[in-house]
Design a protein around this motif. Sequence first.
Motif, PDB file in Angstrom:
ATOM      1  N   ARG A   1       0.790  -1.227   0.000  1.00 35.25           N
ATOM      2  CA  ARG A   1       0.000   0.000   0.000  1.00 35.25           C
ATOM      3  C   ARG A   1       0.829   1.286   0.000  1.00 35.25           C
ATOM      4  N   THR A   2       2.141   1.173  -0.153  1.00 33.08           N
ATOM      5  CA  THR A   2       2.965   2.383  -0.160  1.00 33.08           C
ATOM      6  C   THR A   2       3.860   2.429  -1.393  1.00 33.08           C
ATOM      7  N   ALA A   3       4.211   3.644  -1.779  1.00 30.98           N
ATOM      8  CA  ALA A   3       5.107   3.824  -2.928  1.00 30.98           C
ATOM      9  C   ALA A   3       6.496   3.268  -2.637  1.00 30.98           C
ATOM     10  N   LYS A   4       6.944   3.422  -1.388  1.00 29.67           N
ATOM     11  CA  LYS A   4       8.258   2.890  -1.014  1.00 29.67           C
ATOM     12  C   LYS A   4       8.265   1.371  -1.113  1.00 29.67           C
ATOM     13  N   GLY A   5       7.176   0.736  -0.725  1.00 29.06           N
ATOM     14  CA  GLY A   5       7.084  -0.714  -0.853  1.00 29.06           C
ATOM     15  C   GLY A   5       7.163  -1.157  -2.301  1.00 29.06           C
ATOM     16  N   TYR A   6       6.482  -0.429  -3.164  1.00 26.27           N
ATOM     17  CA  TYR A   6       6.536  -0.736  -4.606  1.00 26.27           C
ATOM     18  C   TYR A   6       7.965  -0.584  -5.119  1.00 26.27           C
ATOM     19  N   GLU A   7       8.645   0.449  -4.641  1.00 24.44           N
ATOM     20  CA  GLU A   7      10.020   0.699  -5.070  1.00 24.44           C
ATOM     21  C   GLU A   7      10.944  -0.417  -4.599  1.00 24.44           C
ATOM     22  N   LEU A   8      10.762  -0.848  -3.345  1.00 26.18           N
ATOM     23  CA  LEU A   8      11.583  -1.934  -2.804  1.00 26.18           C
ATOM     24  C   LEU A   8      11.391  -3.219  -3.611  1.00 26.18           C
ATOM     25  N   LYS A   9      10.139  -3.538  -3.939  1.00 23.51           N
ATOM     26  CA  LYS A   9       9.861  -4.744  -4.726  1.00 23.51           C
ATOM     27  C   LYS A   9      10.400  -4.610  -6.146  1.00 23.51           C
ATOM     28  N   ALA A  10      10.306  -3.421  -6.702  1.00 20.98           N
ATOM     29  CA  ALA A  10      10.793  -3.195  -8.066  1.00 20.98           C
ATOM     30  C   ALA A  10      12.300  -3.405  -8.145  1.00 20.98           C
ATOM     31  N   VAL A  11      13.016  -2.891  -7.156  1.00 22.81           N
ATOM     32  CA  VAL A  11      14.473  -3.065  -7.128  1.00 22.81           C
ATOM     33  C   VAL A  11      14.820  -4.545  -6.998  1.00 22.81           C
ATOM     34  N   GLY A  12      14.059  -5.254  -6.172  1.00 24.53           N
ATOM     35  CA  GLY A  12      14.298  -6.683  -6.020  1.00 24.53           C
ATOM     36  C   GLY A  12      14.009  -7.467  -7.289  1.00 24.53           C
ATOM     37  N   PHE A  13      13.025  -7.007  -8.046  1.00 24.97           N
ATOM     38  CA  PHE A  13      12.631  -7.715  -9.268  1.00 24.97           C
ATOM     39  C   PHE A  13      13.610  -7.464 -10.411  1.00 24.97           C
ATOM     40  N   ASN A  14      14.045  -6.217 -10.571  1.00 22.64           N
ATOM     41  CA  ASN A  14      14.968  -5.892 -11.659  1.00 22.64           C
ATOM     42  C   ASN A  14      15.730  -4.613 -11.299  1.00 22.64           C
ATOM     43  N   GLN A  15      16.970  -4.790 -10.873  1.00 25.71           N
ATOM     44  CA  GLN A  15      17.766  -3.643 -10.439  1.00 25.71           C
ATOM     45  C   GLN A  15      18.067  -2.690 -11.592  1.00 25.71           C
ATOM     46  N   HIS A  16      18.353  -3.228 -12.762  1.00 27.92           N
ATOM     47  CA  HIS A  16      18.737  -2.381 -13.891  1.00 27.92           C
ATOM     48  C   HIS A  16      17.569  -1.502 -14.346  1.00 27.92           C
ATOM     49  N   ALA A  17      16.394  -2.107 -14.438  1.00 26.73           N
ATOM     50  CA  ALA A  17      15.219  -1.332 -14.843  1.00 26.73           C
ATOM     51  C   ALA A  17      14.870  -0.289 -13.789  1.00 26.73           C
TER      52      ALA A  17
END
Length: 349
Positions: free
Chosen positions: A211-227
């Motif tokens: 439910r937070t933008a920071k959480g989305y960012e954390l998951k995004a970095v975990g999924f694909n660091q380069h992107a």
Amino acid sequence: MMKNERFFHIAVPIFAVILGLLVGAIIMLISGYNPILGYVSLLDGIVGDSYQIGETIRAMTPLILSGLAVGFAFRTGLFNIGVEGQLLVGWLASVWVGIAFDLPAIIHIPLAILAAALAGALWGFIPGLLKAKLKVHEVIVTIMMNYIALHVTNALIRTYLLVPGERTGTINTSASLASDFLMQLTQYSRLHYGIIVAIIGAIIMWFLLERTAKGYELKAVGFNQHASQYAGMSVSKNIILAMVISGAFAGTAGAMEGLGTYQYMTINGGFTGQGFDGIAVALLGANSALGIIFASLLFAGLKIGALTMQSAAGVPTELVEIVIALIIFFVASSYIIRWLFTRFSKEGK
């Protein structure tokens, strides 16, 4: 596709548990034990009376938080094997605050829990920093830091906090999570208010990641660091933050033992096992907050019920450990279960 994924997230753990219990029953038969009597005794040891229920809930409390520590790191692309060490330093920090200060409970308890969370966060910060800045794999660092935590906490207790019995003193009552009401309600089990802290921890993890933008960012970095880096996210900061939050969950798990179950800390000859069990809990719970709660209930129930299974049915407690290992194996073999589901669904059509 999304519905299938959700179905498998729920179905795989359930079938893993069923298969684990089934193979465990076969092993009991081969070993000369009655599996029906064994499992009935196991269930009786979990929910047979209010004492057993209280002990099961008490045992699941640190497991929830350990599972959250592993699950949070995994959801952000990291594998935190150092939960055991982070739990130990959190345990010691909470006990030290519980002994060193004499404050009103409304201040003392949160302060002790916060100290544990900060200690665990610090222990998680180090592998996070090494991963972010020097690309050192977090699995290697966190494993090694478990041993550092074990020996550092033992040394600190022996040097500054030792009392007869190879342990620290008992914390002040103002820092205790124990409750006379809960103890009387459960026939004087060791159930304490830590379960509320664990549930709050699960809600925090769910809210932060979903439910937070920071959480989305954390998951995004975990999924694909380069992107993520291309999108303007700071990969290094998010890696460090993920390990810090994971460590905070683990440190809080230690506080549940230090302020609730034991109210002191002993000099440990080895690891407690709670942090390593958190890996299995997170795996069975599919790294989701709700799944981790249910998985911790199962694991705590199996461990508490094993004692009754041994005394009532004569089944060794080691067989419960085998069942737990089988459940983990079948969860890890989820590809086979997915293949079976797919094949049967095709045959049904």
